[in-house]
Design a protein around this motif. Sequence first.
Motif, PDB file in Angstrom:
ATOM      1  N   TRP A   1       0.893  -1.483  -0.310  1.00  0.00           N
ATOM      2  CA  TRP A   1      -0.336   0.290  -0.380  1.00  0.00           C
ATOM      3  C   TRP A   1       1.277   1.134  -0.464  1.00  0.00           C
ATOM      4  CZ3 TRP A   1      -2.867  -2.585   4.468  1.00  0.00           C
ATOM      5  CH2 TRP A   1      -3.619  -3.535   4.671  1.00  0.00           C
ATOM      6  N   HIS A   2       0.417   2.284  -0.748  1.00  0.00           N
ATOM      7  CA  HIS A   2       1.042   3.772  -0.837  1.00  0.00           C
ATOM      8  C   HIS A   2       0.859   4.665   0.610  1.00  0.00           C
ATOM      9  CE1 HIS A   2       2.680   3.315  -4.750  1.00  0.00           C
ATOM     10  NE2 HIS A   2       1.349   3.177  -4.980  1.00  0.00           N
ATOM     11  N   TYR A   3       2.166   4.635   1.227  1.00  0.00           N
ATOM     12  CA  TYR A   3       1.525   4.871   2.337  1.00  0.00           C
ATOM     13  C   TYR A   3       2.739   7.078   2.739  1.00  0.00           C
ATOM     14  CZ  TYR A   3       5.634   2.565   3.966  1.00  0.00           C
ATOM     15  OH  TYR A   3       6.029   2.014   4.134  1.00  0.00           O
TER      16      TYR A   3
ATOM     17  N   SER B   1      -2.389   7.370   5.083  1.00  0.00           N
ATOM     18  CA  SER B   1      -2.430   6.428   3.879  1.00  0.00           C
ATOM     19  C   SER B   1      -4.079   6.747   3.214  1.00  0.00           C
ATOM     20  CB  SER B   1      -2.933   5.358   3.494  1.00  0.00           C
ATOM     21  OG  SER B   1      -2.770   4.949   2.638  1.00  0.00           O
ATOM     22  N   GLU B   2      -4.588   6.715   2.459  1.00  0.00           N
ATOM     23  CA  GLU B   2      -5.746   6.546   1.179  1.00  0.00           C
ATOM     24  C   GLU B   2      -6.420   5.051   0.246  1.00  0.00           C
ATOM     25  OE1 GLU B   2      -5.898  10.743  -0.270  1.00  0.00           O
ATOM     26  OE2 GLU B   2      -6.545  11.699   1.379  1.00  0.00           O
ATOM     27  N   PHE B   3      -7.240   5.135   0.438  1.00  0.00           N
ATOM     28  CA  PHE B   3      -7.571   3.742  -0.026  1.00  0.00           C
ATOM     29  C   PHE B   3      -8.859   4.176  -0.679  1.00  0.00           C
ATOM     30  CE2 PHE B   3      -5.451   2.313   3.922  1.00  0.00           C
ATOM     31  CZ  PHE B   3      -4.885   1.432   2.819  1.00  0.00           C
ATOM     32  N   GLU B   4      -9.552   4.003  -1.640  1.00  0.00           N
ATOM     33  CA  GLU B   4     -10.684   4.321  -2.604  1.00  0.00           C
ATOM     34  C   GLU B   4     -11.443   3.229  -2.162  1.00  0.00           C
ATOM     35  OE1 GLU B   4     -12.244   6.370  -4.644  1.00  0.00           O
ATOM     36  OE2 GLU B   4      -9.906   7.543  -4.775  1.00  0.00           O
ATOM     37  N   ALA B   5     -12.487   3.236  -1.928  1.00  0.00           N
ATOM     38  CA  ALA B   5     -13.861   1.936  -1.214  1.00  0.00           C
ATOM     39  C   ALA B   5     -14.876   2.285  -2.435  1.00  0.00           C
ATOM     40  CB  ALA B   5     -13.909   2.577   0.118  1.00  0.00           C
ATOM     41  N   HIS B   6     -15.712   1.946  -1.938  1.00  0.00           N
ATOM     42  CA  HIS B   6     -16.929   1.605  -2.951  1.00  0.00           C
ATOM     43  C   HIS B   6     -17.893   3.252  -2.676  1.00  0.00           C
ATOM     44  CE1 HIS B   6     -20.906   0.097  -5.213  1.00  0.00           C
ATOM     45  NE2 HIS B   6     -20.990   0.801  -4.170  1.00  0.00           N
ATOM     46  N   HIS B   7     -18.302   3.398  -2.185  1.00  0.00           N
ATOM     47  CA  HIS B   7     -18.639   4.437  -1.734  1.00  0.00           C
ATOM     48  C   HIS B   7     -18.246   6.076  -1.442  1.00  0.00           C
ATOM     49  CE1 HIS B   7     -22.776   2.766  -1.631  1.00  0.00           C
ATOM     50  NE2 HIS B   7     -22.183   2.002  -0.711  1.00  0.00           N
ATOM     51  N   THR B   8     -16.785   6.406  -1.441  1.00  0.00           N
ATOM     52  CA  THR B   8     -16.338   7.054  -0.446  1.00  0.00           C
ATOM     53  C   THR B   8     -14.366   6.853  -0.454  1.00  0.00           C
ATOM     54  OG1 THR B   8     -15.710   8.773   0.825  1.00  0.00           O
ATOM     55  CG2 THR B   8     -15.700   6.071   1.743  1.00  0.00           C
ATOM     56  N   LYS B   9     -13.561   7.856  -0.914  1.00  0.00           N
ATOM     57  CA  LYS B   9     -12.158   7.801  -0.583  1.00  0.00           C
ATOM     58  C   LYS B   9     -11.851   7.900   1.028  1.00  0.00           C
ATOM     59  CE  LYS B   9      -8.815   9.400  -3.023  1.00  0.00           C
ATOM     60  NZ  LYS B   9      -7.713  10.445  -3.779  1.00  0.00           N
TER      61      LYS B   9
END
Length: 151
Positions: A3-5, A16-24
């Motif tokens: 993962w990028h961090y 870090s930031e993750f792209e989820a189904h509804h939101t970042k």
Amino acid sequence: MGWHYREVAGLEVIESEFEAHHTKVPLHMQVYGDVSIASVVAQVGLTCPPTHRSKAAELLMRVNKELNLGNFEMDWDSGITFYRLTNIFPPNRHDERILASLVHTAVAEVDRLAPFLGEICQTPKGELLLLNVPDLLKRADLLPPAPDAEA
């Protein structure tokens, strides 16, 4: 985990930031090495206006009641909602699989809550008294799709 961090200088913290189904989902992980604790805090990408915070607090209270791990919190002054999850490890034995599970859980819980909180934040102020949070939580159309069993 690949993962990028980014590391926070001077602290045992990564963000870090993750792209989820509804939101970042912005995420912060801190390790308290002297006591072998790892804490993950994920932020819900919505800021709740002051007029809507009591309904949002009711939502968080009702959701927290059903959680087995972690909890949602709201900074009352800013209207920002967080999900916090902590694990205590044996001294000098942080398990990468457990750390990854903490991150996955935090991202999934924020993604699950975001549309419900969004419904509250988008409700016109004059209609808030009519908003029934238990009924809102029954809306399956706001849930992210179930993970693929083969993934």
